[in-house]
Design a protein around this motif. Structure first.
Motif, PDB file in Angstrom:
ATOM      1  N   ALA A  73      -1.236  -6.267   7.901  1.00 39.82           N
ATOM      2  CA  ALA A  73      -0.658  -4.935   7.601  1.00 39.82           C
ATOM      3  C   ALA A  73      -0.411  -3.727   7.226  1.00 39.82           C
ATOM      4  CB  ALA A  73       0.422  -5.213   8.905  1.00 39.82           C
TER       5      ALA A  73
ATOM      6  N   ASN B 148       3.837  -4.208   5.597  1.00 46.39           N
ATOM      7  CA  ASN B 148       4.181  -4.976   6.817  1.00 46.39           C
ATOM      8  C   ASN B 148       5.465  -3.790   7.604  1.00 46.39           C
ATOM      9  OD1 ASN B 148       2.869  -7.071   6.481  1.00 46.39           O
ATOM     10  ND2 ASN B 148       3.847  -8.653   6.012  1.00 46.39           N
TER      11      ASN B 148
ATOM     12  N   PHE C  98      -1.761   9.159  14.399  1.00 41.82           N
ATOM     13  CA  PHE C  98      -0.368   9.657  14.769  1.00 41.82           C
ATOM     14  C   PHE C  98      -0.687  10.871  15.665  1.00 41.82           C
ATOM     15  CE2 PHE C  98       2.989   8.930  12.165  1.00 41.82           C
ATOM     16  CZ  PHE C  98       3.320   8.527  11.042  1.00 41.82           C
ATOM     17  N   GLY C  99      -0.462  10.696  17.062  1.00 42.01           N
ATOM     18  CA  GLY C  99      -0.393  11.737  18.120  1.00 42.01           C
ATOM     19  C   GLY C  99       0.807  12.886  18.225  1.00 42.01           C
TER      20      GLY C  99
ATOM     21  N   ARG D  35      -4.927   7.279   0.158  1.00 38.67           N
ATOM     22  CA  ARG D  35      -4.289   5.456   0.310  1.00 38.67           C
ATOM     23  C   ARG D  35      -4.688   4.558  -0.860  1.00 38.67           C
ATOM     24  NH1 ARG D  35      -6.277   2.490   5.178  1.00 38.67           N
ATOM     25  NH2 ARG D  35      -7.956   3.851   4.803  1.00 38.67           N
TER      26      ARG D  35
ATOM     27  N   PHE E 248       0.571   5.392   0.616  1.00 43.00           N
ATOM     28  CA  PHE E 248      -0.424   6.644   1.404  1.00 43.00           C
ATOM     29  C   PHE E 248       0.799   8.219   1.346  1.00 43.00           C
ATOM     30  CE2 PHE E 248      -2.460   3.909   4.458  1.00 43.00           C
ATOM     31  CZ  PHE E 248      -1.213   2.684   3.735  1.00 43.00           C
TER      32      PHE E 248
ATOM     33  N   VAL F 247      -4.426  10.118  19.121  1.00 45.53           N
ATOM     34  CA  VAL F 247      -3.249   9.525  19.982  1.00 45.53           C
ATOM     35  C   VAL F 247      -2.754  10.921  20.758  1.00 45.53           C
ATOM     36  CG1 VAL F 247      -1.291   8.503  19.294  1.00 45.53           C
ATOM     37  CG2 VAL F 247      -3.441   8.139  18.504  1.00 45.53           C
TER      38      VAL F 247
ATOM     39  N   TYR G 231       0.341  11.409   3.820  1.00 46.32           N
ATOM     40  CA  TYR G 231      -0.342  11.722   4.798  1.00 46.32           C
ATOM     41  C   TYR G 231       0.359  13.431   4.861  1.00 46.32           C
ATOM     42  CZ  TYR G 231      -0.553   7.890   7.308  1.00 46.32           C
ATOM     43  OH  TYR G 231      -0.901   6.074   7.746  1.00 46.32           O
TER      44      TYR G 231
ATOM     45  N   GLN H 265      -1.738  17.421  13.655  1.00 38.96           N
ATOM     46  CA  GLN H 265      -1.471  15.989  14.103  1.00 38.96           C
ATOM     47  C   GLN H 265      -0.944  16.166  12.541  1.00 38.96           C
ATOM     48  OE1 GLN H 265      -3.287  15.423  17.716  1.00 38.96           O
ATOM     49  NE2 GLN H 265      -3.600  13.357  17.281  1.00 38.96           N
ATOM     50  N   MET H 266      -0.505  14.974  12.153  1.00 39.18           N
ATOM     51  CA  MET H 266      -0.800  14.086  10.927  1.00 39.18           C
ATOM     52  C   MET H 266      -1.494  13.397  10.653  1.00 39.18           C
ATOM     53  SD  MET H 266       2.344  12.246   8.539  1.00 39.18           S
ATOM     54  CE  MET H 266       4.467  12.697  10.490  1.00 39.18           C
TER      55      MET H 266
ATOM     56  N   TYR I 253       0.757  -1.302   0.126  1.00 38.25           N
ATOM     57  CA  TYR I 253      -0.158  -0.008  -0.016  1.00 38.25           C
ATOM     58  C   TYR I 253       0.969   1.294   0.034  1.00 38.25           C
ATOM     59  CZ  TYR I 253      -4.611  -1.923   0.620  1.00 38.25           C
ATOM     60  OH  TYR I 253      -5.450  -2.566   1.152  1.00 38.25           O
TER      61      TYR I 253
ATOM     62  N   TYR J 155      -2.563  -3.105   4.720  1.00 32.23           N
ATOM     63  CA  TYR J 155      -4.158  -1.727   4.730  1.00 32.23           C
ATOM     64  C   TYR J 155      -3.347  -1.150   6.000  1.00 32.23           C
ATOM     65  CZ  TYR J 155      -8.221   0.098   4.663  1.00 32.23           C
ATOM     66  OH  TYR J 155     -10.100   0.458   5.390  1.00 32.23           O
ATOM     67  N   ASN J 156      -2.806  -0.960   6.464  1.00 37.40           N
ATOM     68  CA  ASN J 156      -3.367  -0.758   8.044  1.00 37.40           C
ATOM     69  C   ASN J 156      -2.663   1.104   7.586  1.00 37.40           C
ATOM     70  OD1 ASN J 156      -4.031  -2.034   9.538  1.00 37.40           O
ATOM     71  ND2 ASN J 156      -2.661  -2.669  11.073  1.00 37.40           N
ATOM     72  N   GLU J 157      -3.711   1.980   7.893  1.00 37.60           N
ATOM     73  CA  GLU J 157      -3.182   3.058   8.123  1.00 37.60           C
ATOM     74  C   GLU J 157      -2.821   3.232   9.511  1.00 37.60           C
ATOM     75  OE1 GLU J 157      -7.195   5.341   8.310  1.00 37.60           O
ATOM     76  OE2 GLU J 157      -5.396   6.403   8.698  1.00 37.60           O
ATOM     77  N   GLN J 158      -1.858   4.809   9.855  1.00 34.50           N
ATOM     78  CA  GLN J 158      -1.125   4.932  11.379  1.00 34.50           C
ATOM     79  C   GLN J 158      -2.149   6.124  11.535  1.00 34.50           C
ATOM     80  OE1 GLN J 158       2.999   4.363  11.916  1.00 34.50           O
ATOM     81  NE2 GLN J 158       3.133   2.362  10.743  1.00 34.50           N
TER      82      GLN J 158
END
Lengths: 111, 116
Positions: free
Chosen positions: B100, A97, B107-108, A50, A35, B4, A37, A44-45, A33, B102-105
């Protein structure tokens, strides 16, 4: 290790105009994937958009769209009708991952 | 919305001090991450954790340690702060342990640490 390159440290756009931010990446994987941001000043980010590598259709989110060229390993972000609130650092990221980020592009929007 | 939070927005410490940066997420996410952000270098992964009491080294773990005693909390520890650890520190979390890609993260807000 996969690397992500953003070759434009800074970009500038006039309000209401269109701007394209570049991103290239290096990988030997076929499924991953990508992204974009956005990190506004002192905020915040957040995720902008996506793209799954197996999808040929480019992702779009309102004024934000991508140009995904898998063979060229290119993933650019187009912002249409730029607004003052679009001013931010933009990070391109690759995830298989293991999330990898580019160095970022600082976008300035001129009124 | 996922939230977060990080314990401090700005922190000033002296060389040799032990520094604790705290991060809390409220959405029951499996994974948590600590990054440092430096101009021209983007985000570099320090440590991550995919479960309570589990931790994995990232790209730049030297000089840092972490602790995850509860699922929602992930702490970054600078055992003996040095001036080259002056940076912006970002905490992030993501939902799934598997699938994982696909996972977006999420953020704080970041902690800007200055070590004098």
């Amino acid at each position: 290790a996969q690397t992500v390159t953003q070759s434009q440290p800074e970009m500038s756009v006039q309000e209401a105009e269109t701007v394209t931010l570049s991103c290239t990446y290096d990988t030997s994987e076929s499924d991953y994937y990508l992204f974009w941001y956005k990190q506004p000043p002192s905020r915040q980010m957040i995720l902008v958009i996506r793209q799954e590598a197996y999808k040929q259709q480019n992702a779009t989110e309102n004024r934000f769209s991508v140009n995904f060229q898998k063979a060229a390993k290119s993933f650019s972000l187009k912002i249409s009708d730029s607004q003052l609130g679009d001013a931010a650092m933009y990070f391109c990221a690759y995830n298989n991952n293991d999330m990898r980020f580019g160095a970022g592009t600082r976008l300035t929007v001129k009124p | 919305d996922v939230k977060v939070t990080q314990s401090s927005r700005y922190l000033v410490k002296r060389t040799g001090e032990k520094v604790f940066l705290e991060c809390v997420q409220d959405m029951d996410h499996e994974n948590m991450f600590w990054y440092r952000q430096d101009p021209g270098l983007g985000l570099r992964l320090i440590y991550f954790s995919y479960d309570v009491k589990m931790k994995e080294k990232g790209d730049i773990p030297e000089g840092y340690s972490v602790s995850r005693e509860k699922k929602e909390r992930f702490s970054l520890i600078l055992e003996s702060a040095s001036t080259n650890q002056t940076s912006m520190y970002l905490c992030a979390s993501s939902l799934f342990r598997t699938g994982a890609r696909y996972n977006e993260q999420f953020f704080g807000p970041g902690t800007r640490l200055t070590v004098l």
